[in-house]
Design an enzyme around this catalytic site. Structure first.
Site, PDB file in Angstrom:
ATOM      1  N   LYS A 173       0.831  -1.198   0.000  1.00 23.83           N
ATOM      2  CA  LYS A 173       0.000   0.000   0.000  1.00 23.83           C
ATOM      3  C   LYS A 173       0.872   1.258   0.000  1.00 23.83           C
ATOM      4  O   LYS A 173       1.984   1.280   0.517  1.00 23.83           O
ATOM      5  CB  LYS A 173      -0.963   0.010   1.189  1.00 23.83           C
ATOM      6  CG  LYS A 173      -0.331  -0.100   2.571  1.00 23.83           C
ATOM      7  CD  LYS A 173       0.054   1.229   3.183  1.00 23.83           C
ATOM      8  CE  LYS A 173       0.688   1.052   4.548  1.00 23.83           C
ATOM      9  NZ  LYS A 173       1.206   2.329   5.103  1.00 23.83           N
ATOM     10  N   ASP A 186      -2.804  -2.686   8.831  1.00 22.16           N
ATOM     11  CA  ASP A 186      -2.968  -2.553   7.376  1.00 22.16           C
ATOM     12  C   ASP A 186      -3.723  -3.728   6.754  1.00 22.16           C
ATOM     13  O   ASP A 186      -4.148  -3.655   5.603  1.00 22.16           O
ATOM     14  CB  ASP A 186      -1.603  -2.450   6.687  1.00 22.16           C
ATOM     15  CG  ASP A 186      -0.852  -1.187   7.053  1.00 22.16           C
ATOM     16  OD1 ASP A 186      -1.514  -0.204   7.459  1.00 22.16           O
ATOM     17  OD2 ASP A 186       0.390  -1.179   6.949  1.00 22.16           O
TER      18      ASP A 186
END
Length: 287
Positions: free
Chosen positions: A11, A131
C-alpha cells in the site's frame, strides 16, 4: 505437485494525518490508501493429508515469526483446510512503511478463504495488523480511520493509474519510535491535526490526482520526524521533481518514499538515474 504463485499487494499512503492520542496510548489516524501489486510472491501447494504445514522464506531475511505464519495460525482456528506448503519470497526491506508483510498475509488469507468459502470479514483481521483489513478488502483505494480499523472504499473511476517508483533508503524506521518523536515535536504546541481538515485535504488531493495535475509533496505528519533525522529525503524529493513526477511523499511512518509519474517510462528513467548508492538500498518501479 501443483503450486499456486500469488503476487502480494502493498500500500501507498497518498495522505497520512496523525490525529489525537487515545486513552489506550494509540493514535487515531486518517489516511488515504492505494493498493498496488508488489514484487513479492507467496507460493502455495497442498501438503499430504495428516501432515503438517511448512513455511520457508527466500530473498531478504525477516527476523522472528513472519506474519504469514501468524496468519496461518489465525486461519487454523476458524476454518478447516489441508496442510499447506508455503514459500514466501521477500524483496521489500522491513520497516519501510508500505505494508509488505501485511500484503503477504493478506494474499494467504484471501486464497484460503476463496477455496474454503469462509466468509472473511476484512475487519476481522485487524488483530493481525493495522494494514491487513485494507489489504484483505476488495478496495483499490480507501480512506482509513481510527487505528486502521475503519475504512471506506473510494471510487477510482477516472483515476489515471499513475506509475509509482518506490525508493528504499539504507536506514529503517521504527514505528513506535516515530510516534514517540512526533509526540515530542508536538509537545507544547497544544494542537492536533483536525479530522475535518484531513478529510478536506484528502478530497482535494484525490481530485487533483484524478485530473492528472501536478501536486508535489503529499501530506504526511511523519515527514517532520523523517526530515529531522534524515535530510537526505530532500535530495530524493528534488530528484523526483527533476524527472517530472506529479507527486511524491513518505510511505506511512516507514523509511521508504515514493513518487508518482504520468507514465511507466518516466518512473523507470528516474529509477535508472538514481540507482543504488550510499543512501539508497533499492528502488522498485510499479507498473
Amino acid at each position: 505437485m501443483h503450486e499456486t504463485i500469488l503476487q502480494c499487494p502493498l500500500k501507498i499512503n497518498l495522505t497520512l494525518f496523525v490525529l489525537n492520542k487515545r486513552p489506550d496510548g494509540y493514535h487515531n489516524l486518517y489516511s488515504f490508501f492505494w493498493r498496488r501489486q508488489g514484487p513479492e510472491t507467496l507460493a502455495i501447494s497442498l501438503g499430504s493429508e495428516g501432515g503438517y504445514d511448512a513455511f520457508c522464506l527466500t530473498g531478504i531475511p525477516v527476523e522472528g515469526t513472519n506474519l504469514v505464519e501468524k496468519g496461518l495460525e489465525w486461519l487454523r482456528k476458524r476454518v478447516s483446510f489441508p496442510p499447506l506448503l508455503l514459500r514466501l519470497h521477500k524483496e521489500i526491506p522491513t520497516q519501510s512503511g508500505v505494508g509488505a508483510g501485511s500484503g503477504n498475509v493478506a494474499a494467504l488469507l484471501r486464497w484460503v478463504c476463496d477455496r474454503t468459502a469462509y466468509p472473511l470479514d476484512p475487519m476481522e483481521t485487524a488483530t493481525l495488523g493495522a494494514d491487513i483489513p485494507f489489504m484483505c478488502s476488495s478496495h483499490t483505494l480507501a480512506t482509513v480511520e481510527g487505528i486502521g480499523d475503519r475504512l471506506i472504499g473510494a471510487d477510482d473511476a477516472g483515476f489515471s493509474g499513475l506509475s509509482c517508483l518506490l525508493l528504499f533508503p539504507t536506514w529503517k524506521s521504527d514505528t513506535t519510535r516515530a510516534y514517540r518523536e512526533l509526540d515530542r515535536l508536538r509537545a507544547g504546541e497544544n494542537q492536533n491535526t483536525d479530522l475535518e481538515m484531513a478529510k478536506e485535504q484528502t478530497e482535494k488531493i484525490w481530485a487533483t490526482l484524478r485530473a492528472g495535475r501536478f501536486i508535489g509533496l503529499l501530506p504526511n505528519d511523519f515527514l517532520r520526524v523523517s526530515l529531522t533525522a534524515h535530510p537526505e529525503y530532500e535530495e530524493f524529493f528534488s530528484s523526483f521533481k527533476d524527472f517530472k513526477a506529479v507527486a511524491w511523499g513518505l510511505c506511512g511512518s516507514g523509511s521508504a518514499c515514493f513518487a508518482l509519474f504520468e507514465d511507466a517510462r518516466s518512473a523507470k528513467n528516474c529509477r535508472v538515474k538514481l540507482r543504488k548508492g550510499k543512501t539508497i538500498q533499492t528502488l522498485v518501479a510499479l507498473g
